[in-house]
Write a protein that holds these residues in place. Sequence first.
Motif, mmCIF file in Angstrom:
data_model
loop_
_atom_site.group_PDB
_atom_site.id
_atom_site.type_symbol
_atom_site.label_atom_id
_atom_site.label_comp_id
_atom_site.label_asym_id
_atom_site.label_seq_id
_atom_site.Cartn_x
_atom_site.Cartn_y
_atom_site.Cartn_z
ATOM 1 N N PHE B 218 -13.561 -2.537 -26.599
ATOM 2 C CA PHE B 218 -12.317 -3.258 -26.373
ATOM 3 C C PHE B 218 -12.173 -4.389 -27.396
ATOM 4 C CE2 PHE B 218 -12.877 -1.649 -21.938
ATOM 5 C CZ PHE B 218 -11.792 -0.801 -21.981
ATOM 6 N N ILE B 219 -10.927 -4.717 -27.702
ATOM 7 C CA ILE B 219 -10.652 -5.751 -28.692
ATOM 8 C C ILE B 219 -10.683 -7.113 -28.011
ATOM 9 C CG2 ILE B 219 -8.958 -6.605 -30.354
ATOM 10 C CD1 ILE B 219 -7.826 -3.634 -30.281
ATOM 11 N N GLY B 220 -11.554 -7.972 -28.485
ATOM 12 C CA GLY B 220 -11.723 -9.267 -27.833
ATOM 13 C C GLY B 220 -10.853 -10.348 -28.434
ATOM 14 N N GLU B 221 -10.404 -10.129 -29.671
ATOM 15 C CA GLU B 221 -9.578 -11.151 -30.314
ATOM 16 C C GLU B 221 -8.589 -10.472 -31.243
ATOM 17 O OE1 GLU B 221 -11.687 -13.871 -32.831
ATOM 18 O OE2 GLU B 221 -9.876 -15.035 -33.248
ATOM 19 N N VAL B 222 -7.339 -10.845 -31.128
ATOM 20 C CA VAL B 222 -6.316 -10.235 -31.968
ATOM 21 C C VAL B 222 -6.173 -11.055 -33.251
ATOM 22 C CG1 VAL B 222 -3.855 -9.720 -32.150
ATOM 23 C CG2 VAL B 222 -5.068 -9.273 -30.012
ATOM 24 N N LYS B 223 -6.137 -10.340 -34.383
ATOM 25 C CA LYS B 223 -6.012 -11.062 -35.660
ATOM 26 C C LYS B 223 -4.833 -10.526 -36.462
ATOM 27 C CE LYS B 223 -10.980 -11.630 -36.016
ATOM 28 N NZ LYS B 223 -12.095 -10.777 -36.373
ATOM 29 N N ARG B 224 -4.278 -11.407 -37.254
ATOM 30 C CA ARG B 224 -3.318 -10.962 -38.274
ATOM 31 C C ARG B 224 -4.068 -10.909 -39.583
ATOM 32 N NH1 ARG B 224 2.708 -12.688 -37.161
ATOM 33 N NH2 ARG B 224 2.837 -11.432 -39.037
ATOM 34 N N MET B 225 -3.422 -10.305 -40.580
ATOM 35 C CA MET B 225 -4.124 -10.153 -41.846
ATOM 36 C C MET B 225 -4.456 -11.496 -42.486
ATOM 37 S SD MET B 225 -4.994 -7.162 -42.170
ATOM 38 C CE MET B 225 -5.543 -7.004 -43.871
ATOM 39 N N VAL B 226 -3.742 -12.553 -42.081
ATOM 40 C CA VAL B 226 -4.038 -13.863 -42.668
ATOM 41 C C VAL B 226 -5.274 -14.497 -42.024
ATOM 42 C CG1 VAL B 226 -1.677 -14.367 -43.333
ATOM 43 C CG2 VAL B 226 -2.436 -14.954 -41.029
ATOM 44 N N ASP B 227 -5.737 -13.899 -40.914
ATOM 45 C CA ASP B 227 -6.881 -14.488 -40.223
ATOM 46 C C ASP B 227 -8.185 -13.916 -40.776
ATOM 47 O OD1 ASP B 227 -5.005 -15.735 -38.602
ATOM 48 O OD2 ASP B 227 -5.053 -14.141 -37.108
ATOM 49 N N GLY B 228 -8.715 -14.524 -41.788
ATOM 50 C CA GLY B 228 -9.996 -14.094 -42.332
ATOM 51 C C GLY B 228 -9.876 -12.816 -43.147
ATOM 52 N N LYS B 229 -11.021 -12.281 -43.520
ATOM 53 C CA LYS B 229 -11.008 -11.091 -44.358
ATOM 54 C C LYS B 229 -11.688 -9.973 -43.600
ATOM 55 C CE LYS B 229 -12.198 -9.699 -49.088
ATOM 56 N NZ LYS B 229 -13.179 -8.656 -48.846
ATOM 57 N N PRO B 230 -10.977 -8.849 -43.428
ATOM 58 C CA PRO B 230 -11.591 -7.771 -42.662
ATOM 59 C C PRO B 230 -12.789 -7.152 -43.382
ATOM 60 C CG PRO B 230 -9.341 -7.199 -43.346
ATOM 61 C CD PRO B 230 -9.608 -8.563 -43.870
ATOM 62 N N ASP B 231 -13.757 -6.725 -42.580
ATOM 63 C CA ASP B 231 -14.889 -5.974 -43.119
ATOM 64 C C ASP B 231 -14.362 -4.642 -43.634
ATOM 65 O OD1 ASP B 231 -17.032 -4.203 -43.388
ATOM 66 O OD2 ASP B 231 -18.247 -5.320 -41.932
ATOM 67 N N PRO B 232 -14.557 -4.331 -44.930
ATOM 68 C CA PRO B 232 -13.921 -3.137 -45.511
ATOM 69 C C PRO B 232 -14.500 -1.825 -45.004
ATOM 70 C CG PRO B 232 -15.328 -4.223 -47.121
ATOM 71 C CD PRO B 232 -15.323 -5.097 -45.930
ATOM 72 N N ASP B 233 -15.606 -1.878 -44.263
ATOM 73 C CA ASP B 233 -16.201 -0.624 -43.820
ATOM 74 C C ASP B 233 -15.948 -0.335 -42.343
ATOM 75 O OD1 ASP B 233 -17.264 -0.133 -46.338
ATOM 76 O OD2 ASP B 233 -18.915 -1.524 -45.931
ATOM 77 N N LYS B 234 -15.598 -1.382 -41.613
ATOM 78 C CA LYS B 234 -15.464 -1.180 -40.169
ATOM 79 C C LYS B 234 -14.010 -0.943 -39.771
ATOM 80 C CE LYS B 234 -19.450 -3.633 -38.399
ATOM 81 N NZ LYS B 234 -19.842 -5.035 -38.532
ATOM 82 N N CYS B 235 -13.832 -0.278 -38.670
ATOM 83 C CA CYS B 235 -12.499 0.000 -38.119
ATOM 84 C C CYS B 235 -11.726 -1.312 -37.976
ATOM 85 C CB CYS B 235 -12.632 0.679 -36.764
ATOM 86 S SG CYS B 235 -11.069 0.818 -35.892
ATOM 87 N N LEU B 236 -10.531 -1.347 -38.529
ATOM 88 C CA LEU B 236 -9.747 -2.589 -38.478
ATOM 89 C C LEU B 236 -9.373 -2.941 -37.050
ATOM 90 C CD1 LEU B 236 -7.367 -2.273 -41.556
ATOM 91 C CD2 LEU B 236 -9.263 -3.860 -41.263
#
Lengths: 669, 322, 139, 308, 171
Positions: B218-236
């Motif tokens: 389950f998703i514990g925190e909702v992020k927008r693209m401006v919130d940090g940098k996503p891990d390029p290998d993990k499911c967004l």
Amino acid sequence: MAKVGVYVCHCGSNIAGVIDVEAVRAFAETLPGVAVARKDLFMCSDSGQEMIKQDIRDGLVDRVVVAACTPRTHEPIFRAALAAGGLNKYLFEMANIRDQDSWVHAHDPVGATEKAKKVVASAIGKASHLKPLEDKFVDVTDAALVVGGGVGGIFAALELANMGHKTYLVEREPSIGGVMAQLDKTFPTNDCSACILTPVMVDAGNHPNIELLTYSEVDDVEGYIGNFTVKVRQKQTYIDWKKCTGCGACAEKCPAKTPDAFNSGLSNRHAAYIHFPQAVPKKAVIDMGACINCAGRTIGSEPRISKKTGEPIYAPCEKACPAGAIDRSLALDPNGTIRELKVGSIVVATGFKVMEKENFKEFAPDCENVITALQLERLISATGPTGGKLLVPGTVNKPHTMTFVSCVGSRDERFHTHCSRVCCMYMIKQARLLKEKYPDLSINMHFMDVRAAGKGYDEYYTGARAMGINIFRGKVGGVEKLPGGALRVMAYDMEAGTPIEYETDLMILATAIEMADGAKELAQKMGLQFCGNNFYRELHPKLGPVETSVRGLYLAGCCQGPKDIPDTVSQAKGAAAAAAVPLSQGKVKIEPILSEVHPEKCSGCGICVPLCPYDAISLKPYADRPRAVIDMTQCKGCGVCTSACPSAAIVLHGYEEEQIYAQIAALTA
Amino acid sequence: MAEKLKMAFLLAGGCAGCEMALVDLSDALVDALEHIEVVFWAPTVADVKYKDLEAMPDGSIDLGLIDGMIRNSEHVHMVKVMRAKCKTLVAFGACATLGGIAAMGDMHTHKELFDQAYLKTFSTDNPDGVMPTPEYLLDGKYDLTIPSFTDRVMLIDELVDVDYYVGGCPPHHDFVGKLIAAILSGNLPPKGSWLTGGHAVCDVCKRNPAITGQERMFIGEVKRMVDGKPDPDKCLLQQGYICFGPLTQGDCGASCLNVNIPCRGCGGPIPGVKDFGARCVSAIASSLKDIETTEQLMEKFPNLAKFVYRYSYTSGTLNKKL
Amino acid sequence: MEFSPNIVGFACQWCTYAGADLAGNLRCKYPPTIKLIKVPCSGTVEPEFVLEALARGADGVLIGGCHIGDCHYKEGNHKTERRMLLLSKLIEDAGFDSRRFRLEWISGAEGKKFAEVVTEFTEQIKELGPNPIKAKGGE
Amino acid sequence: MEKIGLYLGCNIPFKAPDIEQSFRKVFPALGVELTDLPGAGCCPAWGTAPSFDLNTWCAVSGRNITIAEELGVDVMTGCNSCFGILSEAKHFMEKPDRKKAVNAILGQVGREFKGTSDIYHASNILHEVIGVEKIKESLKYQLEGLKIAVQPGCHILWPSDVMKVKEKNSFYPTHLRDLCEALGAEAPEYSRLEACCGMGGMRSTDVEKSLGLFTEKLRSIKEELDPDMIVTTCSSCFLQFDMSQQILKERGVIDYEIPVFYYTQLLALAMGFDPKEVAAISQTRRDGVIAEIQSEKRKINEEEPHGV
Amino acid sequence: MPAIIIEQEKINEAVKTIMDLGGTGILKCVQCGACSAVCPGVKAGFPLLCRLLIKNILDGRLEEIIEESSSWGCQACNRCTEVCPQNVRPQEVVFAFRRYQAGELAISTSTTTSQMNLYETGHAVYSESSKELRKKVGLPEVPPTSVGDAKAQKEIQTILEQSPMGELGLF
């Protein structure tokens, strides 16, 4: 194209008295897909069912809609009729035009008829898209669990065990017995409660098919009828029960004290204690919340060595135990141990608790001489804190006048709207016992009204009047504290229409019966539901009084609603019989109203996997790609995955999308 | 050699991005031209007039592609003409099949749209408040007309029968290549189908937890693209970056995900899903940990409808502000 | 003629549907505006069903589920709550007054509450008037 | 400094203005600034608008409250009845329908009830806002050895659901006992502590019935406590205890008389204020006990004197 | 004592009258008598308060008891409300009954006097002699209330004139 048969029921005048049945029938006839539309006085009667069977046998219909009462009671009956007629029983749909129409819209016959047409059209829409389904069967674990070791749980366990089924009896206190063990005598026979209960407790303790798990609580329940996996937490006793003989030496030597719940807080017990003298099993436990760790002997610590003697210094309880069952050096896990049980059915008999007097502000709850009826029970019991002598707690004198107040917290919107059912009778019992023992005692009883419905009950009540017990109808409004501990009662005489004011020495509050502590948590673990007044809800108030909406789970005793001992025992035996059915059959049927993944449509996103409350979904390779698959034995058909599936790859049989869209279309036509 | 396949391309209300996707085929397109004769490609590529198309005999064109949505009376007219002239008609790209970006305008009334376009924007200088009028008499003698707005954005298939659908904004050129090849070979599914791989972006995304051997949580925190940098290998989605990959046809090969951008649904819903936005709400809300996270999502994406219906509002169930 | 709203209800079979039956047993009066579609759990209800009902001209849509904590399937209603929170926003954005859509927790013991909810919902929709899609002549 | 609107009502300004004066002395000295509510009228008393029409009751109450709302302050009453009336009216107006209807009436006199000001009783402010510690610190005389029978009165206790400040148990109230004990006096429980004194509508309807109730209460006080004085925080109770003891005495029902104070009068005396201002009007004779309170032996030795 | 004759129409009308006037909880009453047990009015000897008043209304006997003075003996202490197990709020019923009586002018002269005081000065209780008292304790003769404020009096009068009280011609 489907050939739908529509059968509209008059239900005597229940439906036909409000709804124009012929108009509904004629309307149904005009709808696409409808092959025949008929009506009958009682569709559930033999002749009504025969009508359906004949149409099936004649090849006229291959889908059936009955417009009558609620599918919650009658769907099984009509499904059986379909099967008997030779049609798959899942090709059936009911239109509820009684419970949800004629009964609630009697003031608007035209509106009710129009609604009936829509509801019938909706059922036809769904029926046209129904698909045949097959029941499935799974094997059953031949063992039962009974949760709660009061009189209800004990009898449920004994019945199951006597039928030859292995039965686990889980009780959270160190001994079975429940509230009945706290009672002095029982109405209307004045039997000594302990005298009739103790032998039964011993039976349960010795029965070869019963395994007692006392001082234990249910931690988790998984699975389904026939195959439950239950985690039971056996709380830490800090005393090795294999060695403990129940001699009580530890309790005698223990210096720590805490209010004794068995005596309703009227006396103290030690931290090391035996629940009560007749306990089964008769084993001691150490209540770590009250333990003062004598000699610095916290659990798991090495004893200090005496400078004088060079010997280790042990705690009194350790020293006292002749069986060597107490060793405080062991690092025992305070959380106890988890036992995993496999059972096929479960009886829940978790009982009740009575409300504490602190809730009732108008009755001077801080006054020692105001007590609850359960406290009085301990006060007059030979095993109670006064050895059965009636003494006013605040003054330790015999009272001259005492007052009983009924409906304290029951039938009261501020607390509980239900009637606690047993208070009238046990108060009369208490009054009678006291009047017999102390003829000079003036006893005033205040009832809103006396409820004495039961065998021999009303005679018991009228007898109390004849004994010279004063009985008033009217609720007590409040009480004033007089210097010296007496109380001034402000009551009302309903018959005379005047207030009553007098002084009393002891006031007894018949506080409401309410759900036991932890009942809510247990319900969440088991999927049980509550009624409005916070007791567990039975499947049907009349036809399913021991079953629940969770198949394989049965109810006994006050957890389902307030009841007296005979009713509790009756229900317990009934619940045991119901719980034995799947165990005896060896197999249980699983209805095919379950979800299924179309693997060729699934994209393997895995959204559904964590969603399933029963862990029924996993991803498995299908044509080399990860695809969701649902374990039919775990799935309970809630459809929460179906509605979330982003690829629309999961279908909930019996509630397929096109079926529901057809219903929506019919209702909005 | 067989006769060349006659093809027509019409850009209705769109941005010409879909034509770019065709042009992006580059060499492949040149090769294809050996088998194809382009008889009409307006108003973008070839200098063929509407009246030329109107003049062609009905059914004389083998294959017609329409990209863009129907937004005005001109589109209505030309789409009908295309249908008449083409034996096979393909709705091509997100606008033609779902409504596309411009369809979000239908979450506003016409008045709101026109006020915004002609009066309110920062760069607008329109002191007299002149608004476009479909018919206008210039100097009292020149009768000028411009196309008039339709009530709402319409899909091609709301006006005419469509034989095949292709999603994407724009459709991925690799997929377009396969498509052209399939058309040329005549190896096509029944009419009315989507030409698609049939599975979601997740199925072609290398970050899919199922592929990387992880369990979806389950998703514990909702992020927008401006919130940090996503891990390029993990499911967004797993990381809280709301991604429509599970809901969207993956004929793109998960191109956006490959460059660390979450899917926004241009490929359209998997066939069988009725309403992209509603299904999206159901799937995403089900994946959130609790009600607080759901409220967080509403805070982070205050314009929820425009978020979930970015490309598909017109194809949805409720598709016009009333 | 007075406007009588047409309300489509999706009712969990364990709670709201049973509650509606209980309303019948108790002979609670309420207007014949609501017609229930029985579902296993409020979590079965796809948001698309709600949109479909509105698009087809239903004047109101009600989803009835178990009280939070009482779900027969442990937490299906938690999912419902989250989905419908978002859906209600979509409905509003689509130009509908989201008061046409309601999520109510009605237990099987709350027959009276069911009747009250329907009565009150009916009154509210009467104030809002017919579904605007119907006013447009339907789509 | 805390600031609160002083709502006077009728009894206090017209029948016992020394109580009003005691407020005006005591509260500022304890750090609570009193603001007058200009133009405030009757609450309206139970026998007036409340007995005729609910909306009129709410409108008249609401009008009073709007005066405080305009000043941005909460309301403090000295009279229990005013407290009960205003609290209940505010409770009624929490329902939107009622609020709308009442505001339709208030609109005609250019007012709007918003609900932004809360209603407090003087004893609420003393007990909850100022607190017993601060009261103890402010004393110039201590009352050790004196025994007080307290009379909180009814309308400050019930119905507890409409009140901001609640007793822990409204049937066995302790706030006024705490306040009296803060002065150093003894304020024991007695059995009819929460009982009605018989003032109010009952007295104007049937004096004899009222006196019957009063006699019973007074007997409980005399027999169980035999106090040096009776202290109340209700102006109606004050009047009943003050007037009716005289009647009972004249009739020979009782042969004693117990001095009666409104709590802030006693507090003002203990803080050293002039009895001619703060405790000057009564039928029961209070001179003796006032002299006792402000006697030299009771003076608290402190560097800086308070008040005056 | 004559028998009570039960007429459904009368009962319905009585209940509706009382509910409309603010006694909205009356139908919830189960006649347990807790209210009357603690009612100072009942204790002092006003019989038709709380339970018995409610019972009479539920029997449809409004007109029969219209002259009853018990309701005016209510102290409005609301202790009944605090102990009522059914949330009837008996005091509201008593006051609703008072309003019914007042609407028929079944009121005492002292009640009339308070209304007139309220109308004239904004205060139900007022006496000229207060000026002396106030001066004596060092306060201004007139307090900062409606009594010395013509605008405030006008406001109160406007409210009262438009109310049902105004229609009774009390002012």
